[in-house]
Design an enzyme around this catalytic site. Sequence first.
Site, PDB file in Angstrom:
ATOM      1  N   THR A 193       0.128  -1.497   8.931  1.00  0.00           N
ATOM      2  CA  THR A 193       0.341  -0.061   8.716  1.00  0.00           C
ATOM      3  C   THR A 193      -0.551   0.384   7.560  1.00  0.00           C
ATOM      4  O   THR A 193      -0.960  -0.420   6.727  1.00  0.00           O
ATOM      5  CB  THR A 193       1.812   0.274   8.396  1.00  0.00           C
ATOM      6  OG1 THR A 193       2.120  -0.163   7.058  1.00  0.00           O
ATOM      7  CG2 THR A 193       2.774  -0.371   9.393  1.00  0.00           C
TER       8      THR A 193
ATOM      9  N   ALA B 177      -3.566   1.355   7.913  1.00  0.00           N
ATOM     10  CA  ALA B 177      -4.872   0.717   8.143  1.00  0.00           C
ATOM     11  C   ALA B 177      -6.041   1.629   7.783  1.00  0.00           C
ATOM     12  O   ALA B 177      -7.161   1.148   7.598  1.00  0.00           O
ATOM     13  CB  ALA B 177      -4.982   0.269   9.599  1.00  0.00           C
TER      14      ALA B 177
ATOM     15  N   GLY C 134      -6.019   3.360   5.055  1.00  0.00           N
ATOM     16  CA  GLY C 134      -6.037   3.452   3.595  1.00  0.00           C
ATOM     17  C   GLY C 134      -7.065   2.503   3.009  1.00  0.00           C
ATOM     18  O   GLY C 134      -7.556   1.589   3.699  1.00  0.00           O
ATOM     19  N   GLY C 135      -7.377   2.695   1.744  1.00  0.00           N
ATOM     20  CA  GLY C 135      -8.366   1.832   1.108  1.00  0.00           C
ATOM     21  C   GLY C 135      -7.969   0.368   1.195  1.00  0.00           C
ATOM     22  O   GLY C 135      -8.782  -0.496   1.525  1.00  0.00           O
TER      23      GLY C 135
ATOM     24  N   GLY D  16      -5.475  -0.999   3.224  1.00  0.00           N
ATOM     25  CA  GLY D  16      -5.252  -1.401   4.613  1.00  0.00           C
ATOM     26  C   GLY D  16      -6.548  -1.700   5.345  1.00  0.00           C
ATOM     27  O   GLY D  16      -6.653  -2.683   6.101  1.00  0.00           O
TER      28      GLY D  16
ATOM     29  N   TYR E 150       8.688   7.047  -6.579  1.00  0.00           N
ATOM     30  CA  TYR E 150       7.779   6.031  -6.024  1.00  0.00           C
ATOM     31  C   TYR E 150       8.275   4.635  -6.394  1.00  0.00           C
ATOM     32  O   TYR E 150       8.377   3.745  -5.551  1.00  0.00           O
ATOM     33  CB  TYR E 150       6.384   6.276  -6.595  1.00  0.00           C
ATOM     34  CG  TYR E 150       5.331   5.269  -6.234  1.00  0.00           C
ATOM     35  CD1 TYR E 150       4.764   5.235  -4.960  1.00  0.00           C
ATOM     36  CD2 TYR E 150       4.862   4.346  -7.183  1.00  0.00           C
ATOM     37  CE1 TYR E 150       3.770   4.317  -4.638  1.00  0.00           C
ATOM     38  CE2 TYR E 150       3.860   3.423  -6.860  1.00  0.00           C
ATOM     39  CZ  TYR E 150       3.321   3.421  -5.589  1.00  0.00           C
ATOM     40  OH  TYR E 150       2.337   2.514  -5.265  1.00  0.00           O
TER      41      TYR E 150
HETATM   42  N1  LIG Z   1      -4.371   2.160  -4.875  1.00  0.00           N
HETATM   43  C1  LIG Z   1      -3.552   1.777  -5.852  1.00  0.00           C
HETATM   44  O1  LIG Z   1      -3.854   1.933  -7.047  1.00  0.00           O
HETATM   45  C2  LIG Z   1      -2.243   1.127  -5.509  1.00  0.00           C
HETATM   46  C3  LIG Z   1      -1.561   0.465  -6.529  1.00  0.00           C
HETATM   47  C4  LIG Z   1      -0.345  -0.146  -6.248  1.00  0.00           C
HETATM   48  C5  LIG Z   1       0.160  -0.095  -4.975  1.00  0.00           C
HETATM   49  N2  LIG Z   1      -0.516   0.559  -3.987  1.00  0.00           N
HETATM   50  C6  LIG Z   1       0.103   0.596  -2.659  1.00  0.00           C
HETATM   51  O2  LIG Z   1      -0.822   0.160  -1.696  1.00  0.00           O
HETATM   52  C7  LIG Z   1      -0.512   0.753  -0.428  1.00  0.00           C
HETATM   53  C8  LIG Z   1      -1.795   1.325   0.162  1.00  0.00           C
HETATM   54  O3  LIG Z   1      -2.295   2.315  -0.692  1.00  0.00           O
HETATM   55  P1  LIG Z   1      -3.837   2.732  -0.764  1.00  0.00           P
HETATM   56  O4  LIG Z   1      -4.236   2.623  -2.163  1.00  0.00           O
HETATM   57  O5  LIG Z   1      -4.608   2.026   0.294  1.00  0.00           O
HETATM   58  O6  LIG Z   1      -3.685   4.286  -0.439  1.00  0.00           O
HETATM   59  P2  LIG Z   1      -4.492   5.254   0.527  1.00  0.00           P
HETATM   60  O7  LIG Z   1      -5.931   4.900   0.548  1.00  0.00           O
HETATM   61  O8  LIG Z   1      -4.091   6.619   0.104  1.00  0.00           O
HETATM   62  O9  LIG Z   1      -3.873   4.922   1.970  1.00  0.00           O
HETATM   63  C9  LIG Z   1      -2.565   5.269   2.329  1.00  0.00           C
HETATM   64  C10 LIG Z   1      -2.303   4.841   3.758  1.00  0.00           C
HETATM   65  O10 LIG Z   1      -0.954   5.239   4.107  1.00  0.00           O
HETATM   66  C11 LIG Z   1      -1.007   5.989   5.320  1.00  0.00           C
HETATM   67  N3  LIG Z   1      -0.018   7.051   5.378  1.00  0.00           N
HETATM   68  C12 LIG Z   1       0.128   8.083   4.501  1.00  0.00           C
HETATM   69  N4  LIG Z   1       1.056   8.959   4.975  1.00  0.00           N
HETATM   70  C13 LIG Z   1       1.478   8.452   6.166  1.00  0.00           C
HETATM   71  C14 LIG Z   1       2.393   8.906   7.154  1.00  0.00           C
HETATM   72  N5  LIG Z   1       3.039  10.066   7.016  1.00  0.00           N
HETATM   73  N6  LIG Z   1       2.596   8.146   8.249  1.00  0.00           N
HETATM   74  C15 LIG Z   1       1.929   6.970   8.407  1.00  0.00           C
HETATM   75  N7  LIG Z   1       1.027   6.507   7.532  1.00  0.00           N
HETATM   76  C16 LIG Z   1       0.795   7.244   6.424  1.00  0.00           C
HETATM   77  C17 LIG Z   1      -2.378   6.636   5.316  1.00  0.00           C
HETATM   78  O11 LIG Z   1      -2.725   7.006   6.654  1.00  0.00           O
HETATM   79  P3  LIG Z   1      -3.614   8.328   6.983  1.00  0.00           P
HETATM   80  O12 LIG Z   1      -4.624   8.451   5.877  1.00  0.00           O
HETATM   81  O13 LIG Z   1      -4.201   8.000   8.321  1.00  0.00           O
HETATM   82  O14 LIG Z   1      -2.673   9.481   7.057  1.00  0.00           O
HETATM   83  C18 LIG Z   1      -3.239   5.512   4.761  1.00  0.00           C
HETATM   84  O15 LIG Z   1      -3.566   4.616   5.793  1.00  0.00           O
HETATM   85  C19 LIG Z   1       0.565   1.799  -0.710  1.00  0.00           C
HETATM   86  O16 LIG Z   1       1.821   1.278  -0.362  1.00  0.00           O
HETATM   87  C20 LIG Z   1       0.496   1.984  -2.218  1.00  0.00           C
HETATM   88  O17 LIG Z   1       1.740   2.361  -2.749  1.00  0.00           O
HETATM   89  C21 LIG Z   1      -1.715   1.170  -4.227  1.00  0.00           C
END
Ligand SMILES: NC(=O)c1ccc[n+]([C@@H]2O[C@H](COP(=O)([O-])OP(=O)(O)OC[C@H]3O[C@@H](n4cnc5c(N)ncnc54)[C@H](OP(=O)(O)O)[C@@H]3O)[C@@H](O)[C@H]2O)c1
Length: 242
Positions: free
Chosen positions: A8, A10, A12-13, A15, A151
């Site tokens: 899931t 996928a 995202g950065g 994913g 969060y």
């Molecule tokens: N980046 C960080 O600094 C960081 C730090 C700690 C933890 N994390 C965790 O890492 C995970 C991935 O984050 P990321 O940094 O890759 O963020 P991201 O680039 O913003 O990606 C978020 C992903 O979640 C999906 N998503 C958002 N809303 C959704 C919805 N309504 N239904 C289904 N999918 C949805 C997005 O899909 P679409 O774009 O297609 O809508 C995207 O694939 C998250 O759980 C985040 O909490 C990130």
Amino acid sequence: MMKNALITGATGGIGEAIARKLGEMGYSLALFYGRNHEKAQALAAELSEITEVKTYAMDFRHPDKAHVAMGQALDDFGSFQLLVHGAGISVRGFFHELEDPDFEELLDINLRPLYYLTRKVIPDMIDRQEGQIISISSIWGSRAAAMEVGYAMTKGALEQFTRGLAAELSHMGIRVNAIAPGGVDTDILANLSEEEKQQFLEDIPFRRLCRPEEIADLVEFLLTKGTYITGQIITIDGGYTL
Ligand SMILES: NC(=O)c1ccc[n+]([C@@H]2O[C@H](COP(=O)([O-])OP(=O)(O)OC[C@H]3O[C@@H](n4cnc5c(N)ncnc54)[C@H](OP(=O)(O)O)[C@@H]3O)[C@@H](O)[C@H]2O)c1
């Protein structure tokens, strides 16, 4: 051995980097995403050069549709040996000013899919006595997170889900772990102001954000080398929480 993975978030950065890594490792991929159709199609086109890939638009804010997409994925792949919970959003602000719809979205996207997606893939894992579940938490899952209380609540729950489920399934050959990143260079950080980002960087001993590929490398480690690890929350934060 069959190697089907459902990811899931996928698009995202994080994913996307995990999807690439799993594709290289020979997994067939079910890529779940929310709204970014363009990126999903581009990623699928790229990865279809090396493995079988299908995409599923599944907005977790609409659980009914999400269940349909999940059923379709199971019809297409039969079963999954790996489930990666990578979707997530973050909402910043004072807890007392958090809007109800924002809190609901946090639950819909960060929390509820852990419950309903995982329950769909586990029965087959139990039958085969093998499987892995990896979820992306955050350093805020186990530490005080001013301005991100909602969060952090979802990530704290994710971590307890990880420990409990690992205990429940460990004697069935199924490992359940989570990765808790600090700052990773993805779009999710767009909700920080430039000033906040600068301050964040200064507080990280490594003086840089984690690259998404470094999270994917940790996933690879858990899958291939971490064969005695379950129920763990593995921090990857450049020393931020030391
Ligand atoms: N980046 C960080 O600094 C960081 C730090 C700690 C933890 N994390 C965790 O890492 C995970 C991935 O984050 P990321 O940094 O890759 O963020 P991201 O680039 O913003 O990606 C978020 C992903 O979640 C999906 N998503 C958002 N809303 C959704 C919805 N309504 N239904 C289904 N999918 C949805 C997005 O899909 P679409 O774009 O297609 O809508 C995207 O694939 C998250 O759980 C985040 O909490 C990130």
